[in-house]
Design a protein around this motif. Structure first.
Motif, PDB file in Angstrom:
ATOM      1  N   UNK A 496       0.826  -1.206   0.000  1.00  0.00           N
ATOM      2  CA  UNK A 496       0.000   0.000   0.000  1.00  0.00           C
ATOM      3  C   UNK A 496       0.861   1.256   0.000  1.00  0.00           C
ATOM      4  N   UNK A 497       1.898   1.237   0.811  1.00  0.00           N
ATOM      5  CA  UNK A 497       2.803   2.381   0.892  1.00  0.00           C
ATOM      6  C   UNK A 497       3.431   2.695  -0.462  1.00  0.00           C
ATOM      7  N   UNK A 574      -8.188   0.295  -3.286  1.00  0.00           N
ATOM      8  CA  UNK A 574      -7.175  -0.341  -2.436  1.00  0.00           C
ATOM      9  C   UNK A 574      -7.837  -0.905  -1.181  1.00  0.00           C
ATOM     10  N   UNK A 575      -8.723  -0.123  -0.585  1.00  0.00           N
ATOM     11  CA  UNK A 575      -9.394  -0.570   0.641  1.00  0.00           C
ATOM     12  C   UNK A 575     -10.224  -1.818   0.407  1.00  0.00           C
ATOM     13  N   UNK A 577     -10.039  -3.982  -2.114  1.00  0.00           N
ATOM     14  CA  UNK A 577      -9.277  -5.138  -2.591  1.00  0.00           C
ATOM     15  C   UNK A 577      -8.302  -5.649  -1.532  1.00  0.00           C
ATOM     16  N   UNK A 578      -7.529  -4.714  -0.939  1.00  0.00           N
ATOM     17  CA  UNK A 578      -6.436  -5.158  -0.072  1.00  0.00           C
ATOM     18  C   UNK A 578      -6.694  -4.908   1.418  1.00  0.00           C
ATOM     19  N   UNK A 579      -7.780  -4.243   1.739  1.00  0.00           N
ATOM     20  CA  UNK A 579      -8.133  -4.081   3.146  1.00  0.00           C
ATOM     21  C   UNK A 579      -7.713  -2.763   3.759  1.00  0.00           C
ATOM     22  N   UNK A 580      -8.218  -2.529   4.967  1.00  0.00           N
ATOM     23  CA  UNK A 580      -8.027  -1.243   5.631  1.00  0.00           C
ATOM     24  C   UNK A 580      -6.562  -0.985   5.969  1.00  0.00           C
ATOM     25  N   UNK A 581      -5.824  -2.029   6.331  1.00  0.00           N
ATOM     26  CA  UNK A 581      -4.434  -1.812   6.720  1.00  0.00           C
ATOM     27  C   UNK A 581      -3.599  -1.398   5.510  1.00  0.00           C
ATOM     28  N   UNK A 582      -3.857  -2.049   4.362  1.00  0.00           N
ATOM     29  CA  UNK A 582      -3.167  -1.646   3.136  1.00  0.00           C
ATOM     30  C   UNK A 582      -3.529  -0.212   2.791  1.00  0.00           C
ATOM     31  N   UNK A 583      -4.797   0.133   3.000  1.00  0.00           N
ATOM     32  CA  UNK A 583      -5.225   1.500   2.724  1.00  0.00           C
ATOM     33  C   UNK A 583      -4.500   2.482   3.646  1.00  0.00           C
ATOM     34  N   UNK A 584      -4.278   2.066   4.900  1.00  0.00           N
ATOM     35  CA  UNK A 584      -3.509   2.904   5.813  1.00  0.00           C
ATOM     36  C   UNK A 584      -2.106   3.149   5.284  1.00  0.00           C
ATOM     37  N   UNK A 585      -1.434   2.086   4.831  1.00  0.00           N
ATOM     38  CA  UNK A 585      -0.109   2.243   4.239  1.00  0.00           C
ATOM     39  C   UNK A 585      -0.157   3.131   3.011  1.00  0.00           C
ATOM     40  N   UNK A 669     -16.016  -3.148   6.826  1.00  0.00           N
ATOM     41  CA  UNK A 669     -16.902  -4.300   6.751  1.00  0.00           C
ATOM     42  C   UNK A 669     -16.571  -5.234   5.582  1.00  0.00           C
ATOM     43  N   UNK A 670     -16.336  -4.641   4.405  1.00  0.00           N
ATOM     44  CA  UNK A 670     -16.168  -5.492   3.222  1.00  0.00           C
ATOM     45  C   UNK A 670     -14.746  -5.516   2.667  1.00  0.00           C
ATOM     46  N   UNK A 671     -13.827  -4.740   3.258  1.00  0.00           N
ATOM     47  CA  UNK A 671     -12.504  -4.570   2.658  1.00  0.00           C
ATOM     48  C   UNK A 671     -11.683  -5.847   2.583  1.00  0.00           C
ATOM     49  N   UNK A 672     -10.682  -5.819   1.691  1.00  0.00           N
ATOM     50  CA  UNK A 672      -9.722  -6.911   1.615  1.00  0.00           C
ATOM     51  C   UNK A 672     -10.174  -8.121   0.817  1.00  0.00           C
ATOM     52  N   UNK A 673     -11.023  -7.898  -0.177  1.00  0.00           N
ATOM     53  CA  UNK A 673     -11.558  -9.013  -0.965  1.00  0.00           C
ATOM     54  C   UNK A 673     -10.437  -9.809  -1.628  1.00  0.00           C
ATOM     55  N   UNK A 674      -9.551  -9.077  -2.324  1.00  0.00           N
ATOM     56  CA  UNK A 674      -8.478  -9.757  -3.048  1.00  0.00           C
ATOM     57  C   UNK A 674      -7.508 -10.427  -2.075  1.00  0.00           C
ATOM     58  N   UNK A 675      -7.211  -9.717  -0.984  1.00  0.00           N
ATOM     59  CA  UNK A 675      -6.273 -10.258  -0.008  1.00  0.00           C
ATOM     60  C   UNK A 675      -6.772 -11.585   0.544  1.00  0.00           C
TER      61      UNK A 675
END
Lengths: 679, 679
Positions: A496-497, A574-575, A577-585, A669-675
């Motif tokens: 994400x970063x 990004x959120x 597909x890869x989730x909240x933590x990736x979005x944070x990065x 709630x729904x983030x990180x589908x691809x991950x």
């Protein structure tokens, strides 16, 4: 009536003050028929742009509104629409008055500098008061209406951000396409002076000053203003829930509201002082207003801090933000003014040609990132730890939001000082086109040159506030997405970063290319008119100004689509597909790289501009020399750097953080589908 | 004899192969007296640079060695010194042979292309084999000698990194100062052709190709090579301790060693195939070698993966790295070769002048960051999750290290293909200076043009490997510093991130300014010689080549000090003052922004270079046109971009991560002094 609505009333007071100032401006003489005609073209061009822009905005706002309705509910959707409309109003008022003040400033300059300064600065003040008045009014009404639920408020910030995107990016493309087009064909090819009425692009160029530097800057700071307030409320709510020490159970929310309201009062005082200043030097007049406004805010914030929190920690957080903002402005000046060695070095390097001019300008911009970044770092650390971030991180994050509030407390003044520049610039253009005596142009030039310095400082301030606001919004996003850890050792965060850090580069490339494309169209049109309109060079044939205005308008609106979509879609993508933590990065990377690219591009551009002007003063060969030609190359590269791509970064980082904040519940709630698929 | 030493023996085999190749080259004719004389100047200049460099290196290595002795103990200090010496050896061998192969390539070109290609490529292969041979040999000996304690090994990586810094940054400054100086006065002012022996800077220019493109590139990849191996051992040790699934209790260490040994064998096969290729097109010859080498490595890695881990997960991690490396190379070609629209667009934009050339070149570089970043992101995620990062993060981080190993497995071939270019370039220079027939120059030009493409690809590869190696080292650092979390929500991490992201911008500015300064000195010297040496323009007076060589040498060595100190001191400073977690954020920011700036600058520079060449082929007005002049401006700006500042970023990010890794124990114990005071 609650305390927030009282603060909202202060906003109404600001709007009334703006109205009075505006009436005062309109009561002044607009000069002779020719001046009125020219000013009419500019105003018509500016309004034509706004009208066309509103059409696209309506579609855009409608679409996003539906998306929000479907995913987050009607409250956020309403807040979003209100935010967009308020931002549009602020821009509209500001532009309306700026395009009325320009010609009246020119007319006043016939009778001396003082009157001209007063009108130009009053014009800027209308923009400033509109921004802060509508900002605090909107937030206070919605916060009350939604029963103090801050989640819905984020929609207001998103609305403001969306309009800022259109205004800054579109305005930046508009103004530079017209500027480059007018200069390249008019000055270089046809050999006619700047602001010559024979140049078909001259009206578009003057419209551009208003579209880009007045409306664009206003929307940018409107976004920072409401963004910082919303993040302070979000983080303040969390800080109170975590038991921050205070004398009032709503202290953490009252404080930012009251501080911004106090800032409005301080700004009004500052504006009145600057307008009535007896100083001969316009810079001193503006400075005296700013300093007094700043001192008032500092005193009030100390009092408020003691009253609400029983101590001065909140005050220190605010003070740090204000000081950091002012220092970043000063640093910007050091790197972009010909009074310091960086700019004169570029001029010196221009003696060996355009290439060395470019290299040294790029190097200056890159170097200039260091001190602002360190200042921001100090601001973050001091405001975090002074508020007790060590005991409870929530307290500290609230402190960071407060420092953003501190920096933005005198936004009314900052915008006034900033928007004054393009009005003076326009006045000079009108004076030139209308053939007014040379003394008039000298006065407007003096006002304009002060405006250039204030514009550079204002840009630094805009970047600094965008950085702090984004960081505060980033913290608010983490709260809203319920993530307590954004771990760089997680590869997903690292990815994400990387992607986030990349986006400002893509954004910079796209906006630069847009300016090139639009400028090329403009160049061709101006060439065509010079060729096909009989008697145009003798001043007998009338150039088709409207056609050039139309080209800039169309190009600006078309070209801002792709960057806009990227800025909104990528954090959501990004959120999800890869989730909240990736979005944070992603946000961390985007903010860091965005701030750097913004400072780099804005300061390189400003330095090139002033290096060219320094050469034109007769240094290293002066106007017409080979050195000057090299200087012109740097200045032309610098145009999109400082007025389009650089400032667009502010919008990019704020917009992406606020999009993340608004959609945080959805992503949580729904983030990180691809991950989840990869895992 | 253990398995590591066996792999070290493969390194000895590589060195013997290099020796045989070198003897083969030296046995060829070095041409007529004039050619020998000119080649002698170049070799003397190159050796003079190395000698002077070694003096500074000795001081530097001594000082750092003492620092390590005092803080970390004698083992790391010894490893550091050995790493430095091995890197120096690799550079020395490579340069020695390159400066011997250049003249022999020119001589062979008199008799046809095939022989010339063989010599030039063999010269490059000596560099490639020296890099991988010394790399694996050094690590295997030290690992055994230190009783398989990987902590000490990091010193070896630091030694390699330090030399790479001097070689890449110093070499980059050297080569561009000479190049710009020779071009600006020779070609532009005096109007004499490139590589004309009357130009006093011509020898320095040819020396620069060796110093920058052979030794600099070699040291860069030597660093990546040993850095990736050390991080794989570090993370492999951790993965085994965490119980990674395998058929052998040392599988995680055996695997990277064996893979790199296999890569050496594959590279030798590839080199032999490329040398003996019957293809008319030199590009095809090089490609066939690379493809076959790559396929061999892929097959062996599949077998090793099955044998050591009982499955193909490790194989997939390796494969991903290799594929990502090759794709980044391909993308680099797309953005920098005139066969694609990006470069021709720049050429087209040059028609409206230097400013539009610059803007479009900058935009191309910025845009070109997107796909490489996404590729790296995919590489990181796939290699992490395929190795089971989901179950245990340690396994996944080991997977990232393996993908770096995969990318670097055929380093021997990559360096060979890469170092071939400057040898062919030098051969052309010698042919020109010695007045050889036109056909000779045509052959060397053809070889050189292929070399330009391979150089661009090699640069992409160097960046990709630097990125993956840094990420692996970053993970290893976290292990060594015993931090399990680098939380971006901690303001201290965020502050680290901002400062880290800033450093590449400062580094870029410093290195660009260094080139400017050095080039200015060179320009003045060349002008002076043209003015004061009688008969120089008629070819009667002998130019003082040595003086120009000396200027480049002195400038390069002086100017690399400050960037070098910054790169080494700042991570230690951040760690000691703000703690290990801030340092983690710092490294994350530096790697992200460093990779972006590296790609941006390298590709902008490459694209400008080829846009100019494209115009010179007769497009948009051809040589001498205004379009061409604009193209030359872009090319001149691009010189430090692509050959100094851009590649220096690779070193910066690797050096800062390995410094952090080496000093991790110190930082873990004493770090965060300032932070504790604030708290």
């Amino acid at each position: 009536m609650n305390l927030y609505l009282l603060c909202g009333l202060v906003g109404v007071f600001a709007l009334i003050f703006a109205l009075v100032l505006g009436k005062g401006i309109n009561s002044k003489s607009a000069g002779n028929e020719r001046m009125k005609e020219l000013a009419g073209y500019i105003q018509d061009g500016a309004m034509a742009f706004l009208k066309r822009e509103y059409f696209y905005l309506a579609i855009f706002v409608g679409a996003v509104c539906v998306l929000i309705l479907l995913t987050l509910g009607w409250q956020t959707a309403i807040a979003f629409v209100v935010g967009a409309i308020f931002s549009i109003f602020a821009g509209y008022f500001g532009m309306r008055i700026a395009t009325s003040a320009n010609v009246r400033t020119a007319e006043a300059a016939r009778h001396g500098q003082k009157g001209a300064l007063e009108i130009a600065f009053s014009g800027g003040a209308v923009m400033g008061m509109s921004v802060v008045g509508l900002g605090i009014l909107g937030v206070s009404i919605l916060y009350t209406a939604f029963d103090y639920n801050v989640v819905y408020l984020t929609g207001f910030g998103l609305g403001a951000s969306s309009i800022a995107l259109f205004a800054r990016v579109g305005g930046g493309i508009y103004t530079k396409a017209a500027d480059v087009g007018a200069d390249l064909v008019g000055k270089v090819e046809a050999g006619i002076p700047e602001d010559d009425p024979r140049n078909p692009a001259v009206i578009a160029d003057n419209v551009g000053d208003n579209v880009g530097d007045v409306a664009g800057m206003g929307a940018d700071l409107f976004e920072s203003y409401v963004g910082s307030l919303i993040s302070a409320i979000t983080l303040g709510t969390a800080a109170m829930a975590a038991g921050i020490e205070s004398l009032n159970d709503k202290a953490a929310i009252f404080f930012p509201f009251l501080l911004l309201a106090a800032g409005i009062v301080a700004s009004v005082v500052g504006i009145l002082i600057a307008r009535k200043s007896k100083a001969d030097n316009p810079q001193k007049a503006l400075d005296s207003g700013t300093y007094i406004g700043g001192i008032i805010v500092i005193i009030i914030s100390a009092v408020l801090s003691k009253m609400l929190f029983g101590g001065f920690t909140a005050f220190i957080a605010v003070l740090v933000g204000l000081v950091v903002g002012m220092l970043i402005g000063k640093i910007t000046e050091i790197y972009t003014s010909a009074d310091y060695k960086h700019v004169t070095n570029i001029a010196e390097q221009s003696q060996t040609g355009a290439a060395t001019n470019i290299i040294s300008g790029l190097a200056v911009g890159m170097k200039s990132t260091m001190i602002p970044i360190i200042l921001i770092a100090i601001g973050v650390l001091v405001s975090f730890y002074v508020m007790g971030g060590n005991t409870n991180a929530t307290f500290g994050l609230y402190g960071i939001a407060l420092s953003a509030i501190g920096m933005l407390s005198i936004t009314g003044l900052t915008v006034a000082v900033d928007a004054y520049g393009p009005i003076a610039d326009n006045a000079g253009g009108i004076a030139e086109m209308a053939g007014l005596p040379k003394e008039v142009r000298q006065i407007t030039d003096k006002l304009d040159s002060v405006g250039n310095t204030t514009a550079a400082i204002g840009k630094g301030f805009a970047i600094g506030s965008a950085a702090l606001t984004s960081l505060a919004l980033f913290a608010a996003f983490a709260q809203a997405a319920k993530i307590t850890n954004i771990d760089l050792l997680e590869p997903i965060t690292l990815v994400g970063l990387l992607i986030g850090a990349m986006l400002p580069f893509i954004f910079g490339a796209l906006t630069m290319e847009s300016v090139s494309k639009a400028a090329n169209e403009m160049i061709e049109e101006v060439r065509r008119q010079f060729k096909t309109i009989p008697g145009i060079m003798e001043g007998k044939g009338k150039p088709d100004y409207a056609k050039c205005v139309d080209i800039s308008t169309t190009a600006a609106l078309k070209e801002m689509m792709l960057p806009g979509i990227i800025a909104i879609v990528s954090p959501i993508g990004i959120g999800l597909l890869l989730g909240a933590e990736a979005l944070g990065g992603f946000l961390g990377g985007a903010v860091a790289s965005g701030v750097l690219v913004a400072i780099f591009m804005a300061n390189s551009g400003g330095a090139w501009d002033n290096a060219k002007k320094y050469i034109e003063l007769g240094n290293f060969g002066g106007k017409g020399s080979e050195t000057h030609k090299a200087g012109v190359v740097g200045d032309t590269v610098g145009d999109p750097f400082k007025d389009t791509s650089g400032p667009s970064m502010n919008i990019l980082i704020k917009l992406m953080t606020i999009v993340s904040l608004v959609f945080a519940p959805l992503i949580a709630e729904y983030g990180g589908i691809l991950l989840n698929l990869i895992k």
